[in-house]
Each structure stands twice: as C-alpha cells, then as structure tokens.
Design an enzyme around this catalytic site. Structure first.
Site, PDB file in Angstrom:
ATOM      1  N   HIS A 290     -13.700  17.588 -15.344  1.00  0.00           N
ATOM      2  CA  HIS A 290     -15.101  17.156 -15.406  1.00  0.00           C
ATOM      3  C   HIS A 290     -15.167  15.741 -14.855  1.00  0.00           C
ATOM      4  CE1 HIS A 290     -19.256  17.218 -16.960  1.00  0.00           C
ATOM      5  NE2 HIS A 290     -19.065  15.910 -17.009  1.00  0.00           N
ATOM      6  N   CYS A 291     -15.991  15.552 -13.838  1.00  0.00           N
ATOM      7  CA  CYS A 291     -16.068  14.260 -13.140  1.00  0.00           C
ATOM      8  C   CYS A 291     -17.390  13.570 -13.463  1.00  0.00           C
ATOM      9  CB  CYS A 291     -15.938  14.475 -11.630  1.00  0.00           C
ATOM     10  SG  CYS A 291     -15.965  12.935 -10.677  1.00  0.00           S
ATOM     11  N   VAL A 292     -17.309  12.404 -14.101  1.00  0.00           N
ATOM     12  CA  VAL A 292     -18.530  11.677 -14.450  1.00  0.00           C
ATOM     13  C   VAL A 292     -19.212  11.114 -13.203  1.00  0.00           C
ATOM     14  CG1 VAL A 292     -17.725  11.081 -16.764  1.00  0.00           C
ATOM     15  CG2 VAL A 292     -17.202   9.559 -14.864  1.00  0.00           C
TER      16      VAL A 292
END
Length: 307
Positions: A154-156
C-alpha cells in the site's frame, strides 16, 4: 495481558485509519513538488533563456521539450496508479482444482476455520477478515480493508494499493519520476553552483530561492527513487512482489519465475509498443489472464512452497 493485546490491536487500526486520511495530503505534496520544479525550471530559468539567442536558446529548447514530455508521462502514470483499482476478488469467487497437478494453493485447517478431510479444501486460501476465498498471490490490505489481487504494497504517495491491475503504472511512475527529477537536477545544477560563486547572480530573491529549493528536492527524489526503482526492477525480473519476496525468504526457487523475458511480459504485456505507456493493448488484455490478476502461469510440475 489481554488488555495489553487489545490496546495494541486498537493502535494498529488507528494507524491504518491515519494512513487512509493521509492520502489527499500526499497528492498535494506530489503536485506541490511538481509545481515548484516547473516554476524553477521553466518560468525562472529556461523560458527566459529562449530569447538569449545562440547556443543558450538551443539548450533551452531541448530542455523544455524533454522536460514537458517527461512531465506528461509522469503525471499520466501517476494518476493511472491513483485512479486504477489494483484488483478486487470477484464476488462469489471460488478456486478451481488443477486437474493435472491435483491441487491449488495451500491452506492450513486453522486458516480455513473448519477441519476437513477433503484434500481440495486443505489447499485453498481463505481470508477470515473478508470472509471469502483468496486467489493465488492475493493478500489482505489492512489500510484498504479488503483483499487485493497480487498485492505488492500500500503506497501512501499514490493513495492506493499497488496490485495486479496498476503495478505497471506504478513502475512507470517511478521510471518517469527518476528521469524527470534527474533532468531537473542537471538543468538546475549550473544555477545552483552559481549560488556559491563570487559573481553577481541574476534574478529576484524569490526566483533564486525557488531554484535552490527545486534543486535540493529533485536531487533528493532522484536518489531515493533510483533505489526504489532498482528494487522493483529486480522483483519484476524474478516475477515476485514485495510481499512475496519477504515471505519466501530463503526459498531458492519460485514457481512463478518463468525467466526474465516472460516475467517482464507478465507485468508489461506482450506488445512492447505499450511497455513505456500506462495502458495495455486490447489484445494483451484478452490473451493474458495474468493482467487480470486471477490466473498466473507457473513452471510445469513445480512443487513450490506456498504461503
């Protein structure tokens, strides 16, 4: 003891909620860096150089054309990652038994929830949080609160999970970000060096400060993105994800490693004309189930260690 565990679990969920709320801020950060860079490179330095004549004008034209071309590809790739669903498990999806090998992905009885003597049920993966079966290479994302097909992480920065349907776009975003930030760093380097010279520097204090800030930001991003890009290129070459690379640890072989050429095709498609743009040809989408995130070719008769 129970109270401590409960508090720890609660803190984890608060952290996930904080990551979800951070999303819109990170988009603004990305656009802010792009805006500062654009102002420094184009407005402050190279657009005015177009009227200087001689070699300076030619250099300015070349820099501006390349800068805008890379910027278009960067933003196209970035928003493709942001707005493309990484892949969800279809409703009522059920695993199919591999008739040749006689199995599917493994699952322990404790994970499945009920003991069974059926050998098929013992080799299926099940998510107890989503209450559904999990396809191969699928993982649950605590931030998104759902299972994601071929989840990488999961990439902010992109406010989204990186998975089967947008992994190519994420890689292209890294690639064009590295090229764009490297170009901006090189383009601004002469102006940055001028700060430490004894001669008089042209430009307003605001423009000089913007140029200095843009150079430092782009140099930092170029170096950090380069390391991240090299890591993901090595993952693609082995046909694995960040999660899988961590989970398999010292496993010497990987069932989905089909060789570098075929591994690259599993992410970028068969049509090489589309490899460097964030989209796929209709033919690739139709012919390659791996691009849909549910079926993946593997080595024949390969007894791999599953997760």
């Amino acid at each position: 003891m129970y109270r401590s565990g409960a508090v720890m679990a609660w803190n984890v969920f608060k952290f996930c909620a904080a990551l979800r709320g951070l999303g819109s801020i990170m988009i603004l950060v990305v656009l802010g860096v792009v805006g500062v860079t654009y102002y420094a490179v184009v407005v402050c330095n190279y657009a005015p150089a177009l009227v200087d004549g001689d070699l300076d004008s030619l250099i300015a034209v070349a820099v501006l054309i390349l800068f805008h071309s890379l910027l278009v590809m960067l933003l196209w790739s970035y928003f493709s990652v942001v707005f493309t669903d990484p892949g969800s498990v279809p409703p009522n999806w059920r695993p199919e038994l591999d008739e040749e090998r006689g199995d599917t992905d493994p699952l322990t009885e404790s994970e499945f929830g009920t003991a069974s003597s059926d050998p098929v049920n013992l080799r299926v993966r099940y998510c107890r949080k989503c209450n559904q079966f999990k396809p191969p290479r699928c993982h649950h994302c605590s931030v998104c609160g759902r299972c994601v097909l071929k989840m990488d992480h999961h990439c902010v920065w992109v406010v989204n999970c990186v998975g089967a349907l947008n992994y190519k776009y994420f890689l292209l975003f890294l690639f064009y970000t590295f090229l764009e930030t490297s170009l901006a760093t090189l383009a601004l380097l002469p102006h940055f060096v001028a700060f430490f010279s004894d001669g008089e520097i042209a430009g307003t204090p605001g423009n000089l400060a913007t140029t200095f800030l843009a150079f430092v930001l782009n140099l930092a991003f170029a170096l950090s993105v380069l390391g991240f890009l090299i890591m993901h290129i090595s993952l693609v070459a082995a046909n694995t994800t960040t999660i899988e690379a961590y989970e398999k640890k010292t496993t010497p072989k990987w069932r989905y490693d089909l060789g570098r050429k075929r591994n690259l095709e599993q992410v970028f498609g068969l049509d090489r004309r589309y490899w460097f743009i964030p989209t796929y040809s209709e033919e690739d989408v139709r012919r390659m189930p791996a691009l849909q995130g549910l079926e993946y070719p593997s080595k024949p008769d390969f007894d791999a260690q599953e997760f």
